[in-house]
Design an enzyme around this catalytic site. Structure first.
Site, PDB file in Angstrom:
ATOM      1  N   LYS A  58     -35.903  -7.023  15.236  1.00 51.09           N
ATOM      2  CA  LYS A  58     -37.286  -7.375  14.881  1.00 51.09           C
ATOM      3  C   LYS A  58     -38.164  -6.134  14.899  1.00 51.09           C
ATOM      4  O   LYS A  58     -38.995  -5.928  14.020  1.00 51.09           O
ATOM      5  CB  LYS A  58     -37.826  -8.443  15.847  1.00 51.09           C
ATOM      6  CG  LYS A  58     -37.194  -9.803  15.621  1.00 51.09           C
ATOM      7  CD  LYS A  58     -37.484 -10.791  16.742  1.00 51.09           C
ATOM      8  CE  LYS A  58     -36.670 -12.072  16.549  1.00 51.09           C
ATOM      9  NZ  LYS A  58     -36.770 -13.008  17.660  1.00 51.09           N
ATOM     10  N   GLN A 102     -39.344 -12.888  23.564  1.00 52.57           N
ATOM     11  CA  GLN A 102     -37.958 -13.206  23.203  1.00 52.57           C
ATOM     12  C   GLN A 102     -37.427 -14.252  24.188  1.00 52.57           C
ATOM     13  O   GLN A 102     -37.546 -14.099  25.396  1.00 52.57           O
ATOM     14  CB  GLN A 102     -37.094 -11.936  23.238  1.00 52.57           C
ATOM     15  CG  GLN A 102     -35.675 -12.150  22.754  1.00 52.57           C
ATOM     16  CD  GLN A 102     -35.583 -12.601  21.290  1.00 52.57           C
ATOM     17  OE1 GLN A 102     -36.301 -12.095  20.438  1.00 52.57           O
ATOM     18  NE2 GLN A 102     -34.721 -13.563  21.007  1.00 52.57           N
ATOM     19  N   ASP A 125     -45.225 -16.163  16.613  1.00 49.51           N
ATOM     20  CA  ASP A 125     -43.899 -16.783  16.640  1.00 49.51           C
ATOM     21  C   ASP A 125     -44.040 -18.317  16.678  1.00 49.51           C
ATOM     22  O   ASP A 125     -43.050 -19.033  16.621  1.00 49.51           O
ATOM     23  CB  ASP A 125     -43.135 -16.272  17.871  1.00 49.51           C
ATOM     24  CG  ASP A 125     -41.623 -16.434  17.739  1.00 49.51           C
ATOM     25  OD1 ASP A 125     -41.134 -16.494  16.596  1.00 49.51           O
ATOM     26  OD2 ASP A 125     -40.941 -16.498  18.777  1.00 49.51           O
TER      27      ASP A 125
END
Ligand code: NAP
Length: 290
Positions: A58, A102, A125
């Site tokens: 990412k 994450q 996200d």
């Protein structure tokens, strides 16, 4: 156009590449106009190899798209309170426009509490309850990246969910549940299946579906023989050995459109993350393109 058996392949890699190019152009334009580069903060707790790889990927994509990457690494023993404090700090930092935690984080951490420490305006996200509610009510906000990427892929192939029967297999907060809500918002008739759905009912639901979204996390779980001829099959699963949740070869004999694994949903997820990061930066810098 690539074909496999009867099905046309949905080229997630190609569509994602174009989205990343558009995003890079927007990032460059924003940087030129404001003197500030869009910035995504990535937070990694511990050293789980898969998570380390995902974050590295990412960050690399960010750099390529002209998005600054601000990386925070925390030890595996980090407590919920410490993680929450870190995420609140990033939420308050005017130089950070988007935040990605994450996950999964360690079992000793209250993941939901951590997600909720991300300011909704920086939740690129799409993991907070606030983002989920906004998405469900059709209000402005960020969508969960994998379902958002799936919808972009459907749009790219001219698949209009309105009036179609869709089945979503899996109901996780970041994938199955929001995928179903986005299909519902686009006027599909949505059925969810999950671990309590009897196998025969699951098969029956898939057999009737015009759109199948597989989000289970079990290799080749969706049987090819259950796919309705001409159906659109979107496989979000990613299992050991680069295998999806759909029995690809058999499903491709019957489907009209199908995503490969890899190269289908995965690249769309990252591309959506980057695009939403630039959206967030545009809003925070008060510099939406003319
Ligand atoms: P998850 O949190 O483990 O959720 C799995 C879902 O599948 C749950 O809702 C579970 O039901 C359901 N399920 C499990 N066994 C089932 C069964 N026998 N019959 C019907 N449903 C069953 O997984 P996730 O995070 O949503 O991820 C799912 C898959 O997508 C994984 O392969 C993951 O690697 C992949 N993924 C890909 C991307 C990408 O960018 N491509 C992103 C995220 C995830 P219950 O709710 O009843 O437990």
């Amino acid at each position: 156009m690539s074909t496999t058996a009867n099905a046309r392949l949905m080229d997630g890699s190609g569509i994602a590449r174009r989205l990343v190019e558009e995003t890079a152009a927007r990032a460059a334009d924003l940087t030129r106009r404001t003197g500030k580069q869009p910035c995504l903060a990535t937070v990694l707790v511990g050293e789980d190899p898969a998570s380390v790889t995902y974050v590295r990927m990412k960050r690399a994509r960010c750099e390529k798209a002209g998005i600054r990457s601000h990386h925070v690494e925390l030890p595996a023993a980090t407590t919920t309170e410490e993680l929450v404090a870190t995420l609140r700090g990033l939420s308050d930092d005017p130089d950070v426009h988007g935040i990605l935690l994450q996950h999964p984080v360690g079992r000793h951490i209250d993941e939901r509490a951590a997600f909720e420490a991300i300011a909704p305006g920086k939740d690129v996200d799409g993991v907070t309850t606030s983002s989920f509610a906004a998405m469900s009510f059709g209000l402005p906000g960020f969508v969960s990246c994998t379902p958002g990427g799936i919808m972009r892929l459907l749009d790219a192939y001219g698949v209009d969910p309105a009036g179609k029967r869709a089945v979503v297999v899996g109901r996780s907060a970041i994938l199955g549940k929001p995928a179903g809500m986005l299909l519902l918002a686009r006027n599909a008739t949505v059925t969810y299946c999950h671990s309590y759905t009897p196998a025969a009912d699951l098969s029956a639901a898939v057999r009737e579906a015009d759109i199948v979204v597989a989000a289970v996390g079990r290799a080749r779980f969706i049987k090819g023989e259950d796919i309705k001829p001409g159906a659109v099959v979107v496989d979000a699963g990613y299992n050991e050995g680069n295998v999806g949740d759909v029995d690809f070869e058999a499903a491709a004999e019957r489907a009209g459109l199908i995503t490969p694994v890899p190269g289908g949903v995965g690249p769309m997820t990252i591309a959506t993350l980057l695009s939403q990061t630039v959206d967030a930066a545009e809003r925070q810098l008060g510099a939406a393109p003319a």
